[in-house]
Design an enzyme around this catalytic site. Structure first.
Site, short mmCIF file in Angstrom:
data_model
loop_
_atom_site.label_atom_id
_atom_site.label_comp_id
_atom_site.label_asym_id
_atom_site.label_seq_id
_atom_site.Cartn_x
_atom_site.Cartn_y
_atom_site.Cartn_z
N GLU A 95 0.84 -1.24 -0.05
CA GLU A 95 0.05 -0.05 0.00
C GLU A 95 0.73 1.18 -0.06
OE1 GLU A 95 -1.66 2.92 0.90
OE2 GLU A 95 -2.30 2.30 2.89
N CYS B 127 -2.11 8.88 2.74
CA CYS B 127 -1.81 8.48 1.59
C CYS B 127 -3.15 8.76 0.69
CB CYS B 127 -1.50 7.17 1.26
SG CYS B 127 -2.41 5.88 2.06
N GLU C 119 3.68 13.51 -4.88
CA GLU C 119 2.89 13.14 -3.67
C GLU C 119 3.40 14.38 -2.73
OE1 GLU C 119 3.40 9.75 -1.21
OE2 GLU C 119 1.47 9.84 -0.50
N1 LIG Z 1 1.31 5.40 1.70
C1 LIG Z 1 1.49 5.72 3.07
O1 LIG Z 1 0.52 5.94 3.90
C2 LIG Z 1 2.78 6.71 3.20
C3 LIG Z 1 3.58 7.30 2.29
N2 LIG Z 1 4.76 7.74 2.64
C4 LIG Z 1 5.44 8.83 1.42
O2 LIG Z 1 6.67 8.60 1.75
C5 LIG Z 1 7.16 9.64 1.88
C6 LIG Z 1 8.51 9.55 2.71
O3 LIG Z 1 8.25 9.17 3.87
P1 LIG Z 1 8.91 7.96 4.63
O4 LIG Z 1 8.68 8.06 6.26
O5 LIG Z 1 10.43 8.12 4.50
O6 LIG Z 1 8.49 6.53 4.15
P2 LIG Z 1 9.34 5.20 4.12
O7 LIG Z 1 8.79 4.42 3.10
O8 LIG Z 1 10.68 5.55 4.09
O9 LIG Z 1 8.80 4.57 5.53
C7 LIG Z 1 7.65 3.72 5.63
C8 LIG Z 1 8.31 2.59 6.58
O10 LIG Z 1 9.33 1.82 5.78
C9 LIG Z 1 10.51 1.76 6.64
N3 LIG Z 1 11.57 1.51 5.74
C10 LIG Z 1 12.28 2.60 5.15
N4 LIG Z 1 13.40 2.20 4.69
C11 LIG Z 1 13.18 0.60 4.49
C12 LIG Z 1 13.76 -0.35 4.01
N5 LIG Z 1 15.07 -0.06 3.25
N6 LIG Z 1 13.60 -1.68 4.08
C13 LIG Z 1 12.46 -1.89 5.14
N7 LIG Z 1 11.86 -0.92 5.41
C14 LIG Z 1 12.00 0.33 5.37
C15 LIG Z 1 10.29 2.75 7.53
O11 LIG Z 1 11.12 2.26 8.68
C16 LIG Z 1 8.72 2.62 7.92
O12 LIG Z 1 8.74 1.60 8.83
C17 LIG Z 1 6.35 10.61 2.34
O13 LIG Z 1 6.30 12.02 2.12
C18 LIG Z 1 5.11 10.08 1.92
O14 LIG Z 1 5.07 10.91 0.37
C19 LIG Z 1 5.12 7.84 3.78
C20 LIG Z 1 4.54 7.02 4.84
C21 LIG Z 1 3.28 6.54 4.63
O1 LIG Z 2 -2.68 7.06 4.89
C1 LIG Z 2 -3.17 5.79 4.79
O2 LIG Z 2 -2.66 4.98 4.74
C2 LIG Z 2 -4.87 5.72 5.05
O3 LIG Z 2 -5.31 6.84 4.11
C3 LIG Z 2 -5.13 5.63 6.46
S1 LIG Z 2 -6.91 5.80 6.45
O4 LIG Z 2 -7.48 6.69 5.71
O5 LIG Z 2 -7.27 4.30 6.01
O6 LIG Z 2 -7.34 5.90 7.91
#
Ligand SMILES: NC(=O)C1=CN([C@@H]2O[C@H](COP(=O)(O)OP(=O)(O)OC[C@H]3O[C@@H](n4cnc5c(N)ncnc54)[C@H](O)[C@@H]3O)[C@@H](O)[C@H]2O)C=CC1
Ligand SMILES: O=C(O)[C@H](O)CS(=O)(=O)O
Length: 483
Positions: A251, A285, A386
Site C-alpha cells: 500500500e 496517502c 505526492e
Molecule cells: N502510503 C502511505 O501511507 C505513506 C506514504 N509515505 C510517503 O513516503 C514519503 C517519505 O516518508 P518516509 O517515512 O520516508 O516513508 P518510508 O517508506 O521510508 O517509511 C515507511 C516504513 O518503511 C520503513 N523503511 C524505510 N526504509 C526501509 C527499507 N530499506 N527496508 C524496509 N523498510 C524500510 C520505515 O522505517 C517505515 O517503517 C512521504 O513523504 C510520503 O510521500 C510515507 C509514509 C506512509
Molecule cells: O494514509 C493511509 O494509509 C490511509 O489513508 C489511512 S486511512 O485513511 O485508511 O485511515
C-alpha cells in the site's frame, strides 16, 4: 504528559518477553523537536529470533479452535477501547496529530480487530462441480509467518489493520513499526501481552529499517510481507522478495485528484475537501493532492476555501482546540517548501500560507501554515509528486474529458474524489478514473467493511473488508477420488 510516555515499554517483544538491546535510539516529539524516549534497536540475531518465534508459534496458533482464536481478537478490541485515551495521548506526542484524531484511530483499530474476528469465521472454502466419484474443494489456509512494515502517519491504524486480519486467519506476525512512531506500536503490544496472546504469535522489532527489511524479505520462514509506505521502499521490498517468492501486499503512495464539477454542491465539496485534506495535516496517502475546479465556479470555491483554511488552528495536538498539528520531521517541511517554491517560480499564485511557523507558541516543532496555491499546472512538480502536507493546489478545467485526462495523468492510483450531481457525469467519472478507490460526493472511503488499496504505482493488495483477510490465506485445491 511524560507519564504516559515513560510508562511504555521501549524494548523488543519477542516470544512473549520484553528484550533489551545494546543500542537505543532517540525518539523526537515533532511538536517540540525534543527527545522523548530512547528506543531499543535490534541486532541481526534478535530479528532472526523474532522470525523463529513467529515460526514456532504458527502451527499451534493455526490449529486453535476458531472460537478460541477469535476470542483473543475480541479481547484485544476490548482492551484497545479501554485504553483508548492513553494510546491516543502517546500517539499525539510521538506523531503530532490532534488528540481527537488519535482517539478515533485507536477506536477504529478496535473495530478492525472485531471485524476480522467475525470475518475469520466466514472464511468458507468452496466445492466445485465434479464427477460423481470425485470431490473438488478449495480450502483457505493461513500463509504462515507475516512480516509487517508500517509507516508513521497512522502509528496505530496501520498496525491494527495488518495484524488483525493476519492473526484472525491463523498466521503469526513480526512487526517493524516506523522508527518515528514506535511507542504506539509498543503500547499495543503491551495490550497483546495483557490479552495473554500465546508466546510468539505477535513479535515486534525496532532498528535499522534496511537490515530488518532485508532479514524479513530474505528469510525462508517468512511467507508474506505486508507494507505501507513510500513507493520507492515498496518497490525495493518487492525486488528483495523475488528470491523467496513471497506473497505481498503493498500500500504505497497516492496523489488523489479531487474534482469539483460545475454542477457540484459547492458547500459539500469544500467541506469534504477540508476534512480529507487536513486530516493528519495532509500526511495521508488518500489525501486530496490535486484539486480540479471547473472554471465557472473557481472564484466561489476559492473564496469559501480560503476562509476555512485561514480559520484553522495550528498547534500542539494535545491542545483540545488544535485542528492541525506539526509535520512529522524537518525534511517533510523541506519537501513542501520545495514544491511551493517550484510552483510559484513557474507561475502559481500563493493565496494563503506558504511558510513555516516559528516562535514561542510553536516551540521547535515542525509546524507549517495551511496553504493554498492557485493557477497550478502540469509544468510544476506538485502536479506529479505526492505532497504529504497541508497544501491545496488548485487547477482549473473546462470539459469533463479534459479533467479526467488530467486526473489520470499520475503514476499513482490510490484514492480519487469527485463532486457532481448529474448521474451521467457521475457514472462517467466513476468508471474513467484509474484509481483503486473513488469517493463520489463523499470523502469517507476507509472503513473495516470496504476494500482499501490502489493500482499502478500505489501498489496492490487490499486491506479491510472481506478481501483484506484473503490477502493472508492461500487457496488450496483438494481433489479427492472415492475408491
Ligand atoms: N502510503 C502511505 O501511507 C505513506 C506514504 N509515505 C510517503 O513516503 C514519503 C517519505 O516518508 P518516509 O517515512 O520516508 O516513508 P518510508 O517508506 O521510508 O517509511 C515507511 C516504513 O518503511 C520503513 N523503511 C524505510 N526504509 C526501509 C527499507 N530499506 N527496508 C524496509 N523498510 C524500510 C520505515 O522505517 C517505515 O517503517 C512521504 O513523504 C510520503 O510521500 C510515507 C509514509 C506512509
Ligand atoms: O494514509 C493511509 O494509509 C490511509 O489513508 C489511512 S486511512 O485513511 O485508511 O485511515
Amino acid at each position: 504528559m511524560t507519564e504516559s510516555i515513560n510508562n511504555v515499554h521501549k524494548d523488543l517483544f519477542i516470544n512473549g518477553e520484553w528484550i533489551n538491546t545494546a543500542d537505543y535510539k532517540d525518539l523526537i516529539n515533532p511538536a517540540t523537536g525534543k527527545v522523548i524516549a530512547k528506543i531499543a534497536q535490534a541486532d541481526e540475531t534478535q530479528v532472526e529470533d523474532a522470525i523463529q518465534a513467529a515460526y514456532d508459534a504458527f502451527q499451534p496458533w493455526k490449529s486453535l479452535e476458531l472460537k478460541d482464536r477469535t476470542q483473543y481478537l475480541h479481547n484485544i478490541a476490548d482492551l484497545l477501547e479501554e485504553h483508548a485515551d492513553r494510546l491516543a495521548e502517546i500517539m499525539t506526542i510521538e506523531q503530532g496529530k490532534s488528540i481527537k484524531e488519535s482517539k478515533l484511530e485507536v477506536i477504529a483499530g478496535a473495530e478492525s480487530f472485531r471485524w476480522n474476528a467475525e470475518e475469520a469465521r466466514r472464511l468458507y472454502g468452496e466445492t466445485i462441480p465434479a464427477p460423481n466419484d470425485h470431490k473438488y474443494e478449495i480450502a483457505y489456509e493461513p500463509v504462515g509467518v507475516v512480516g509487517a512494515i508500517t509507516p508513521w502517519n497512522f502509528p496505530s491504524g496501520m498496525i491494527t489493520r495488518k495484524i488483525a486480519p493476519a492473526l484472525a486467519a491463523g498466521n503469526t506476525v513480526v512487526l517493524k513499526p516506523s522508527s518515528d512512531t514506535p511507542l504506539s506500536a509498543l503500547a499495543i503490544f503491551e495490550l497483546f501481552e495483557q490479552a495473554e496472546l500465546p508466546k510468539g504469535v505477535a513479535n515486534i522489532v525496532m532498528g535499522s529499517s534496511k537490515e530488518i527489511g532485508e532479514a524479513m524479505t530474505s528469510s525462508k520462514l517468512v511467507k508474506k510481507i505486508t507494507f505501507t509506505g513510500s513507493t520507492p521502499i515498496g518497490k525495493a521490498l518487492y525486488a528483495q522478495s523475488a528470491d523467496t517468492l513471497k506473497k505481498m501486499s503493498l500500500e504505497l503512495g497516492g496523489h488523489a485528484p479531487f474534482i469539483i464539477n460545475a454542477d457540484a454542491d459547492i458547500d459539500a465539496a469544500v467541506e469534504g475537501l477540508m476534512a480529507a485534506k487536513f486530516r493528519n495535516n495532509g500526511q495521508v496517502c488518500i489525501a486530496p493532492n490535486r484539486i480540479f475546479v471547473h472554471k465557472s465556479i473557481k472564484d466561489n470555491v476559492l473564496k469559501q476555501l480560503t476562509e476555512k483554511v485561514e480559520a484553522l488552528k495550528v498547534g500542539n495536538g494535545l491542545n483540545e482546540d488544535t485542528n492541525v498539528g506539526p509535520l512529522i520531521r524537518e525534511d517533510a517541511i523541506d519537501k513542501i517548501k520545495k514544491q511551493i517554491i517550484n510552483a510559484t517560480d513557474k507561475g502559481a499564485t500563493l493565496v494563503t500560507g506558504g511558510h513555516r511557523l516559528t516562535g514561542d507558541e510553536y516551540d521547535n516543532g515542525f509546524f507549517f501554515q495551511p496553504t493554498i496555491l492557485d493557477n497550478v499546472n502540469r509544468t510544476m512538480d506538485i502536479f506529479y509528486e505526492e505532497t504529504f502536507g497541508p497544501v491545496i493546489p488548485i487547477i482549473t478545467f473546462d470539459t469533463l474529458e479534459e479533467v479526467i485526462e488530467m486526473a489520470n495523468d499520475s503514476e499513482f492510483g490510490l484514492a480519487s474524489y469527485a463532486y457532481a450531481k448529474d448521474s451521467k457525469t457521475i457514472q462517467t467519472i466513476a468508471t474513467s478514473l484509474e484509481y483503486g478507490m473513488v469517493g463520489i460526493n463523499e470523502v469517507a472511503i476507509s472503513n473495516p467493511e470496504t476494500p482499501f488499496g490502489g493500482v499502478k504505482h500505489s501498489g496492490f493488495g487490499r486491506e479491510n473488508s472481506h478481501l483484506g483477510i484473503k490477502e493472508y490465506v492461500t487457496a488450496k485445491f483438494i481433489n479427492t477420488k472415492f475408491l
